[in-house]
Design a protein around this motif. Structure first.
Motif, PDB file in Angstrom:
ATOM      1  N   ASN A 756      61.692 -65.813  23.606  1.00 49.94           N
ATOM      2  CA  ASN A 756      62.043 -67.111  24.174  1.00 49.94           C
ATOM      3  C   ASN A 756      61.246 -67.395  25.442  1.00 49.94           C
ATOM      4  N   ALA A 759      57.823 -68.228  24.352  1.00 49.01           N
ATOM      5  CA  ALA A 759      57.847 -69.569  23.752  1.00 49.01           C
ATOM      6  C   ALA A 759      57.936 -70.635  24.835  1.00 49.01           C
ATOM      7  N   PHE A 763      55.611 -73.947  25.386  1.00 53.95           N
ATOM      8  CA  PHE A 763      56.131 -75.307  25.307  1.00 53.95           C
ATOM      9  C   PHE A 763      55.920 -76.119  26.586  1.00 53.95           C
ATOM     10  N   ILE A 778      61.807 -80.670  21.952  1.00 54.69           N
ATOM     11  CA  ILE A 778      61.007 -79.916  20.967  1.00 54.69           C
ATOM     12  C   ILE A 778      61.795 -79.628  19.697  1.00 54.69           C
ATOM     13  N   GLU A 779      61.042 -79.375  18.625  1.00 53.57           N
ATOM     14  CA  GLU A 779      61.632 -78.928  17.355  1.00 53.57           C
ATOM     15  C   GLU A 779      61.170 -77.495  17.102  1.00 53.57           C
ATOM     16  N   VAL A 780      62.135 -76.620  16.748  1.00 51.66           N
ATOM     17  CA  VAL A 780      61.814 -75.242  16.374  1.00 51.66           C
ATOM     18  C   VAL A 780      62.335 -75.012  14.969  1.00 51.66           C
ATOM     19  N   SER A 781      61.899 -73.942  14.340  1.00 47.37           N
ATOM     20  CA  SER A 781      62.270 -73.707  12.940  1.00 47.37           C
ATOM     21  C   SER A 781      63.053 -72.409  12.783  1.00 47.37           C
ATOM     22  N   ILE A 788      69.023 -71.172  19.884  1.00 45.57           N
ATOM     23  CA  ILE A 788      68.431 -72.337  20.554  1.00 45.57           C
ATOM     24  C   ILE A 788      69.139 -72.625  21.883  1.00 45.57           C
ATOM     25  N   LEU A 791      67.341 -70.392  24.226  1.00 45.76           N
ATOM     26  CA  LEU A 791      66.002 -70.944  24.467  1.00 45.76           C
ATOM     27  C   LEU A 791      66.091 -72.139  25.431  1.00 45.76           C
ATOM     28  N   VAL A 805      66.558 -79.357  22.463  1.00 46.48           N
ATOM     29  CA  VAL A 805      65.964 -78.498  21.436  1.00 46.48           C
ATOM     30  C   VAL A 805      66.674 -78.765  20.121  1.00 46.48           C
ATOM     31  N   SER A 807      66.698 -77.718  15.860  1.00 46.56           N
ATOM     32  CA  SER A 807      66.236 -76.691  14.931  1.00 46.56           C
ATOM     33  C   SER A 807      66.642 -77.010  13.508  1.00 46.56           C
TER      34      SER A 807
END
Length: 878
Positions: A756, A759, A763, A778-781, A788, A791, A805, A807
């Motif tokens: 994290n 990351a 970002f 942001i978009e995370v997968s 999240i 994060l 955030v 996801s």
């Protein structure tokens, strides 16, 4: 006409009819026994319905009772008027094919004028307009002049309930004088004003209404009378309403004392005083008869009454929990006539206290919901709360409509009462429909109703497992028949049988019925009308014919297994009282050949230590090899001996007692062992809750205990094989695995934290400025909510601003937003942001201004949602 207390009137009535050859019976419980057509007993004749229909033989052709009753259709009017109440007592004298109109009328007049000493000039009677026979008796036998006898129509003076027994009635009225009358110069009996008060209804059940609407004369007409005890007390005590009768006024005075108010000084307060007074009487009697608060059926009625009383106590200014205290005042007034109130007074008070405390919690929840609704109305410039929302508060949180209205009015709002009542009506219709699906009709159905009343079954199964009986009736495919052939599924009645019929929670016997012409496998045996034993079976060979003499053989193995489990439940009942307390009472049971199920009253989970002690107590008793005695006696003697009568069971004058040495003694019609050592081993398999205040224990005995242990042993072997250790080391092996797993989780968390952090560095290039604050959306997968959230927390601290955030995790959208304190001060609200953003992805959520989370259903909308977030932030950070 002398002043008479309510308890004195009750005793005089019952004693009078005893002197006329009537059997005095205690009031039946408020919970109907073997009658699905009623939620609660609401009349004196309701518990005696099976005697009127002929389904059961009455213990006497003449009976008299004082029956506890609950009626709730007018619950919303209770308190608003001084006439409405939910609990009342109904005096009655009954004849089952014995005496008829002449005796019923003459005895009623004798009691009223000679025992109660009510002046004849103050009495009037009404009759059904076509009932000349009743007129002749009142006029010629009793001596009432014609102007004292009023003929009324079918609506007022004819009793019928669907199909079945019905008939005309005659009512006795008391004239309270002109001061209670109206301005109508024709005011007389039947007028709606308060002058003429009807206090006794004599029903002459002489017809049987068929499906074509014909009124056929009954061969043996019946008498069913009902006198409202409280109403008679108002007459004898010369008071205006039931709330001024001595026993009820005592409770009312206690309510006033607690509240520090006086009755009849403030109409609004009087409403609340009457509500609390009436409802505490109802709930005390209901709980005493085994009803417990719940969200359906009679439990819902109890909960509604109790919460309504609690709410009106608050309106009176009573602080804290108070209803349990009032229940003891009810016991003081009525405990002598209804000993269950005295025996269970601490139990009743405990249930009321627990429910009242729960209501305190739910009312606080309801207030929060209502405040949210008020906030919504302010934002949308609405002035009226929807009826659906008001009903949801009522239905879910027990929030009375008047409370909702009071709070709304304080803020300048109102409620859509019409829609509220519409929702209430829908719920009642749903409840009525659900109940009607289970109802068997007011008078019931009997597949062997074609048999004569003397075609009864003699049960010999307590002493014989084999005997000979005669086939008295056969039913095949719903209709009567002369014989049943090989392969037919059949039900039939014998004049004598050793087969136990299902009752008291015990399943019916199995076995065979045979002679030279047939062999029938008996798969079950159930009770029908008049206690007949209805045998269910399949013809395996030959033909079963009406009039056949057949040999009945009960399956000994099945009977013995059932007896083990049944006797074990008696030991369990005793052990539960020893370990958990004397409040424990059986609330239901099921006993078959493989297991037992025992339901009981208790208000918290039974701990593993308590459960172990119960099991230990039962097995210790079994080791003492105590003798089991079974004998018959009259019910009064049995109760004097200390025999426990189980709630929900209907006992006749002669009862069967099952006595296990000095350990246990219960009234029970089931089959039992001769010595408890025959149980072998007793094992509790499970314990859990099945309803509010009801716990359930399931267990096994005898050979079934061995099967249970073998199954556990196999599970242990399979588990030890999977864990690659011996059975003795399973616990240590699991502890080692937990420790190793915990270490791995700790290591994984550290790696996630580092990832994290890395990351977050990546970002930072995507940070933009909105309203003077750093913002990162942001978009995370593939990240779950916990990940999240971690994060977002790290990103917020790193950029010192606002983070959003989103996801895509397994096709589900997770969203988290956070912001610094200075951003919140400028107008940032994370809860409102995620709520609007999540709606774009087909979801919702919310939370605090500084941190909130939400969920969605459509991951393809995440980028659109992130763009929308920037617009929302620009509006927030003005």
């Amino acid at each position: 006409m002398k002043n008479m207390g309510l308890n004195e009137i009750r005793e005089k009535y019952l004693s009078f009819f005893e002197s006329k050859g009537h059997l005095r019976r205690q009031s039946a419980p408020l919970v109907p026994i073997n009658d699905d057509s009623l939620l609660l007993i609401n009349s004196g004749m309701a518990p005696l319905k099976s005697y009127f229909t002929g389904d059961e033989m009455p213990p006497s052709k003449r009976m008299t009772t004082c029956q506890k009753c609950i009626r709730t259709p007018d619950i919303d009017n209770v308190g608003k008027t001084a006439r409405h109440g939910t609990f009342f007592e109904m005096l009655g004298n009954f004849s089952f094919g014995d005496y008829f109109k002449e005796e019923a009328i003459e005895w009623a007049w004798e009691f009223v004028t000679e025992v109660m000493e009510i002046p004849e000039e103050l009495l009037y009677v009404s009759i059904y307009e076509e009932d000349d026979e009743a007129y002749e008796i009142w006029n010629k036998k009793v001596g009432l002049p014609p102007d004292k006898i009023v003929r009324l129509g079918k609506k007022d003076n004819f009793w019928e309930h669907g199909l079945g027994p019905c008939g005309p009635c005659s009512e006795i009225y008391f004239d309270r004088g002109e001061k209670h009358g109206c301005d109508n110069p024709d005011c007389a009996v039947g007028c709606e004003c308060d002058r003429y008060i009807e206090f006794w209804n004599l029903v002459f059940t002489q017809f049987d209404k068929d499906e074509q609407g014909n009124y056929n004369l009954l061969e043996n007409p019946n008498i069913d009378t009902g006198m409202g005890l409280e109403r008679m007390a108002t007459i004898m005590q010369d008071v205006g309403t039931i709330f001024e009768v001595d026993t009820i006024k005592h409770v009312l005075d206690c309510v006033c004392s607690l509240a520090g108010v006086k009755y009849k000084e403030d109409n609004k307060l009087d409403i609340s005083i009457r509500v609390v007074t009436d409802h505490i009487r109802s709930v005390s009697f209901m709980i005493g008869d085994g009803v417990l608060p719940s969200n359906e059926g009679r439990g819902y009625v109890l909960r509604r009454l109790l919460r309504r009383a609690a709410r009106h106590g608050k309106l009176l200014g009573i602080e804290g929990i108070f209803l349990s205290q009032l229940s003891k005042e009810v016991e003081k007034m009525s405990g002598e006539a209804y000993p269950e109130l005295t025996e269970k007074k601490d139990y009743i008070a405990k249930i009321i206290r627990i429910e009242e405390e729960k209501f305190q919690e739910t009312i606080d929840q309801g207030l929060m919901i209502l405040e949210e609704e008020i906030e919504k109305m302010k934002q949308s410039n609405q002035k009226i709360l929807t009826g659906e929302a008001a009903f949801r508060l009522y239905d879910t949180f027990g929030f009375p409509l008047d409370l909702t209205k009071d709070i709304l009015q304080e803020s300048g709002f109102d409620v859509d009462e019409d829609m509220f009542h519409e929702e209430m009506k829908k719920q009642k219709e749903r409840a009525r429909k659900a109940r009607s699906e289970k109802e068997i009709g007011a008078w019931g159905e009997d597949p062997f109703s074609f048999l004569s009343e003397d075609a009864l079954t003699e049960f010999v199964g307590y002493t014989h497992l084999e005997d000979v009986g005669k086939v008295m009736g056969i039913v095949l495919d719903g209709g009567s028949t002369q014989n049943a052939e090989e392969g037919d599924q059949v039900i039939f009645v014998l004049d004598k049988t050793p087969f136990y019929a299902e009752s008291g929670g015990q399943v019916g016997d199995k076995g065979t019925v045979e002679n030279d012409s047939c062999l029938v496998e008996i798969t079950d045996c159930k009770k029908g009308s008049l206690g007949r034993h209805i045998h269910h079976g399949k013809v395996l060979k030959g033909s079963l014919t009406l009039g056949d003499m057949v040999t009945c053989k009960v399956d000994k193995t099945h009977r013995m297994s059932v007896a083990r489990n049944h006797t074990a439940t008696h030991l369990l009942h005793k052990a539960l009282k020893e370990v958990l307390g004397s409040h424990v009472e059986q609330a239901g049971s099921l006993v078959d050949s493989t297991k037992f199920r025992f339901d009981f009253n208790h208000f918290e989970k039974v701990t593993s230590e308590e459960l172990a002690q119960v099991e230990k107590n039962v097995n210790a008793a079994i080791q003492k090899a105590m003798k089991v005695e079974k004998f018959e006696t009259d019910i009064a003697t049995a109760k004097k001996m200390g025999a426990t009568a189980l709630f929900g069971e209907k006992y006749s004058e002669q009862v069967r007692v099952v006595k296990i040495a000095d350990y246990s003694m219960e009234l029970c019609g089931g089959t039992h062992l001769d010595n408890i050592s025959q149980i072998g081993l007793f094992k509790i398999v499970s314990e859990g809750g099945v309803a509010s205040g009801i716990r359930r224990i399931e267990g096994v005995t005898g050979i079934n205990t061995l099967a249970y242990v073998e199954n556990l042993e196999n599970n242990v072997k399979q588990t030890s094989a999977m864990l690659k250790c011996s059975a003795e080391n399973i616990q240590q092996r699991i502890e080692d695995l937990f420790a190793a797993n915990k270490a791995l989780e700790k290591e994984l968390a550290a790696l996630k934290q580092q990832l994290n952090k890395n990351a977050a560095d990546e970002f930072m290039n995507d940070v933009v400025e909105i309203g003077g604050f750093n913002y990162l959306g942001i978009e995370v997968s593939g990240m779950e909510m916990d990940d999240i959230r971690d994060l977002a927390d790290g990103l917020r601290d790193k950029l010192s601003g606002i983070v959003l955030v989103a996801s895509d995790a397994n096709g589900k959208v997770n969203i988290v937003s956070m912001g610094t304190k200075d951003a919140v001060k400028r107008g940032f609200h994370a809860g409102k942001l995620v709520k609007e953003v999540a709606s774009i992805t087909g979801g919702g959520g919310g939370g605090r201004p500084d941190m909130a989370q939400a969920g969605g259903k459509d991951p393809s909308k995440i980028q659109e949602a992130l763009k929308k977030a920037q617009e929302i932030l620009k509006d927030q950070l003005v």
